[in-house]
Design a protein around this motif. Sequence first.
Motif, PDB file in Angstrom:
ATOM      1  N   TYR A   1      -4.171  -7.684   6.934  1.00 13.24           N
ATOM      2  CA  TYR A   1      -4.030  -7.805   5.481  1.00 13.24           C
ATOM      3  C   TYR A   1      -4.935  -8.914   4.964  1.00 13.24           C
ATOM      4  O   TYR A   1      -4.902 -10.038   5.473  1.00 13.24           O
ATOM      5  CB  TYR A   1      -2.565  -8.059   5.099  1.00 13.24           C
ATOM      6  CG  TYR A   1      -1.749  -6.804   5.219  1.00 13.24           C
ATOM      7  CD1 TYR A   1      -1.415  -6.053   4.100  1.00 13.24           C
ATOM      8  CD2 TYR A   1      -1.372  -6.324   6.473  1.00 13.24           C
ATOM      9  CE1 TYR A   1      -0.697  -4.872   4.215  1.00 13.24           C
ATOM     10  CE2 TYR A   1      -0.667  -5.145   6.600  1.00 13.24           C
ATOM     11  CZ  TYR A   1      -0.334  -4.420   5.466  1.00 13.24           C
ATOM     12  OH  TYR A   1       0.359  -3.242   5.582  1.00 13.24           O
TER      13      TYR A   1
ATOM     14  N   GLY B   1       7.171  -6.350  -2.748  1.00 14.29           N
ATOM     15  CA  GLY B   1       6.121  -6.465  -3.750  1.00 14.29           C
ATOM     16  C   GLY B   1       6.528  -7.021  -5.091  1.00 14.29           C
ATOM     17  O   GLY B   1       5.886  -6.722  -6.100  1.00 14.29           O
TER      18      GLY B   1
ATOM     19  N   GLU C   1       0.818  -1.187   0.000  1.00 10.21           N
ATOM     20  CA  GLU C   1       0.000   0.000   0.000  1.00 10.21           C
ATOM     21  C   GLU C   1       0.861   1.250   0.000  1.00 10.21           C
ATOM     22  O   GLU C   1       2.067   1.193   0.099  1.00 10.21           O
ATOM     23  CB  GLU C   1      -0.927   0.002   1.229  1.00 10.21           C
ATOM     24  CG  GLU C   1      -0.226   0.289   2.527  1.00 10.21           C
ATOM     25  CD  GLU C   1       0.553  -0.898   3.040  1.00 10.21           C
ATOM     26  OE1 GLU C   1       1.184  -0.750   4.094  1.00 10.21           O
ATOM     27  OE2 GLU C   1       0.549  -1.952   2.408  1.00 10.21           O
TER      28      GLU C   1
ATOM     29  N   THR D   1      -5.856  -9.269   1.159  1.00 10.72           N
ATOM     30  CA  THR D   1      -5.437  -9.742  -0.168  1.00 10.72           C
ATOM     31  C   THR D   1      -4.080  -9.122  -0.473  1.00 10.72           C
ATOM     32  O   THR D   1      -3.130  -9.334   0.243  1.00 10.72           O
ATOM     33  CB  THR D   1      -6.488  -9.372  -1.234  1.00 10.72           C
ATOM     34  OG1 THR D   1      -6.592  -7.932  -1.336  1.00 10.72           O
ATOM     35  CG2 THR D   1      -7.848  -9.958  -0.896  1.00 10.72           C
ATOM     36  N   GLY D   2      -3.985  -8.376  -1.571  1.00  7.27           N
ATOM     37  CA  GLY D   2      -2.751  -7.694  -1.898  1.00  7.27           C
ATOM     38  C   GLY D   2      -1.611  -8.661  -2.154  1.00  7.27           C
ATOM     39  O   GLY D   2      -1.813  -9.860  -2.376  1.00  7.27           O
TER      40      GLY D   2
ATOM     41  N   ASN E   1       5.723  -7.316   2.759  1.00  8.38           N
ATOM     42  CA  ASN E   1       4.820  -6.245   2.355  1.00  8.38           C
ATOM     43  C   ASN E   1       5.464  -5.192   1.471  1.00  8.38           C
ATOM     44  O   ASN E   1       4.848  -4.726   0.516  1.00  8.38           O
ATOM     45  CB  ASN E   1       4.241  -5.562   3.598  1.00  8.38           C
ATOM     46  CG  ASN E   1       3.267  -4.458   3.263  1.00  8.38           C
ATOM     47  OD1 ASN E   1       2.282  -4.670   2.580  1.00  8.38           O
ATOM     48  ND2 ASN E   1       3.532  -3.265   3.765  1.00  8.38           N
TER      49      ASN E   1
ATOM     50  N   ASP F   1     -10.925  -4.710  -0.656  1.00  2.24           N
ATOM     51  CA  ASP F   1      -9.871  -3.927  -0.025  1.00  2.24           C
ATOM     52  C   ASP F   1      -8.705  -4.857   0.296  1.00  2.24           C
ATOM     53  O   ASP F   1      -8.906  -5.989   0.749  1.00  2.24           O
ATOM     54  CB  ASP F   1     -10.373  -3.281   1.264  1.00  2.24           C
ATOM     55  CG  ASP F   1     -11.385  -2.175   1.006  1.00  2.24           C
ATOM     56  OD1 ASP F   1     -11.360  -1.597  -0.089  1.00  2.24           O
ATOM     57  OD2 ASP F   1     -12.196  -1.905   1.917  1.00  2.24           O
ATOM     58  N   GLN F   2      -7.490  -4.380   0.084  1.00  2.00           N
ATOM     59  CA  GLN F   2      -6.334  -5.210   0.338  1.00  2.00           C
ATOM     60  C   GLN F   2      -6.038  -5.337   1.826  1.00  2.00           C
ATOM     61  O   GLN F   2      -5.441  -6.311   2.268  1.00  2.00           O
ATOM     62  CB  GLN F   2      -5.119  -4.656  -0.401  1.00  2.00           C
ATOM     63  CG  GLN F   2      -5.282  -4.699  -1.909  1.00  2.00           C
ATOM     64  CD  GLN F   2      -4.001  -4.355  -2.651  1.00  2.00           C
ATOM     65  OE1 GLN F   2      -2.901  -4.601  -2.171  1.00  2.00           O
ATOM     66  NE2 GLN F   2      -4.152  -3.788  -3.835  1.00  2.00           N
TER      67      GLN F   2
ATOM     68  N   GLY G   1       1.159  -4.460  -5.982  1.00  2.00           N
ATOM     69  CA  GLY G   1       0.589  -5.332  -4.964  1.00  2.00           C
ATOM     70  C   GLY G   1       0.016  -6.607  -5.536  1.00  2.00           C
ATOM     71  O   GLY G   1       0.743  -7.481  -6.001  1.00  2.00           O
ATOM     72  N   VAL G   2      -1.306  -6.696  -5.548  1.00  2.00           N
ATOM     73  CA  VAL G   2      -1.981  -7.939  -5.906  1.00  2.00           C
ATOM     74  C   VAL G   2      -1.671  -8.390  -7.332  1.00  2.00           C
ATOM     75  O   VAL G   2      -1.732  -9.581  -7.636  1.00  2.00           O
ATOM     76  CB  VAL G   2      -3.507  -7.793  -5.683  1.00  2.00           C
ATOM     77  CG1 VAL G   2      -4.107  -6.857  -6.718  1.00  2.00           C
ATOM     78  CG2 VAL G   2      -4.202  -9.153  -5.680  1.00  2.00           C
TER      79      VAL G   2
ATOM     80  N   THR H   1      -1.287  -1.065 -11.588  1.00  2.00           N
ATOM     81  CA  THR H   1      -1.192  -0.890 -10.140  1.00  2.00           C
ATOM     82  C   THR H   1      -0.050  -1.752  -9.614  1.00  2.00           C
ATOM     83  O   THR H   1       0.791  -2.223 -10.384  1.00  2.00           O
ATOM     84  CB  THR H   1      -2.537  -1.234  -9.466  1.00  2.00           C
ATOM     85  OG1 THR H   1      -2.480  -0.895  -8.076  1.00  2.00           O
ATOM     86  CG2 THR H   1      -2.906  -2.701  -9.644  1.00  2.00           C
TER      87      THR H   1
END
Length: 335
Positions: free
Chosen positions: A215, A315, A2, A217-218, A312, A244-245, A154-155, A152
């Motif tokens: 946390y 990524g 994030e 997802t993400g 985290n 939402d992540q 993250g996920v 984007t």
Amino acid sequence: MESHPTMPRTRSALAPAALLTLLLSACGTAATSSGEGGGSDENTSAVTVEHAMGSTDVECTPQRVVTLGQGQTDSVLALGVTPVGVVSPWTDDWYSYLPDEVNEAEVLGTELEPDLEAIAALEPDVILGSKLRHEALYDQLSQIAPTVFSETIGVTWKENVSLWSEALCLEEEGEQIVTEYEERAAALGSALAERDEADTEVSMIRFMPDQVRIYLTGFPGSVLRDAGLQRPEAQQVEDWASSDQLIEISEERIPEMDGDVIFQMVSSEHYAQQGSQTVDEQIERWTSTDLWQNLSAVQAGNVVVVDESHWNLGGGIGSANAMLDDLEDHFLDGE
């Protein structure tokens, strides 16, 4: 991963127009330069990369690569390419899981405020960033060198690895490292099933000076998912893509943190300096409550402190493999 609005500032992202123009006229764009980095000549080919901002032609194979985010830096290094320029990490020091080559790169401001003057001075062959972070800078960056943006971070990290490998003319290598990761994650899931631990519910939390997060997802959630690990009911989502992540919680919601195992990501001292209290003070306050002490994972001694840099902040595929290291160490006793 994030956003981190408390990032330290270095030089401004918006370089003075006159100075930037002078730099551009001096170095030219990477697509037409003939110096180091695969400048165009009769023997070079180009690839057209479709990305979040449109399509970009990149001369193969770019040597002078600039990365504008943690996931880009992580994955480019995993592809065997050392960037000439990177943005600073979210912490004071480079993440320990990254190869030493990261120290060879010039730091070009922060992920939230990349330094356009410094980027132009490096005469890059290609610039890798994300629409999420750098959409407003895309036109200026494209004047410096061919620029490729993911939508984007993250996920979508695995899709992003494929995008970066395409932009580096290393598609086969990108496919290989993702496949190897997925096979490794699947093997962990199979090993857990053989041990009758496939139903183990894993929780992920993170203490910060001014907030506490769960946390869902993400990036880290996707690694747990790939390994076949289950999530507690309070941390399950209906739609993986749109959920939402993460969620920020108050102390009365501590029961939502529970699971068979709680992986606790702790913020570094870098963040501790930004808030009104240190991370240690935050942890002490929360973990001294009856709500925390009554969690089943706490009572079973199954709270595992992990390094946030690869759980985290990184990524990319390097950090995903570092996460698998931790999961294998915990569930398979390092087998």
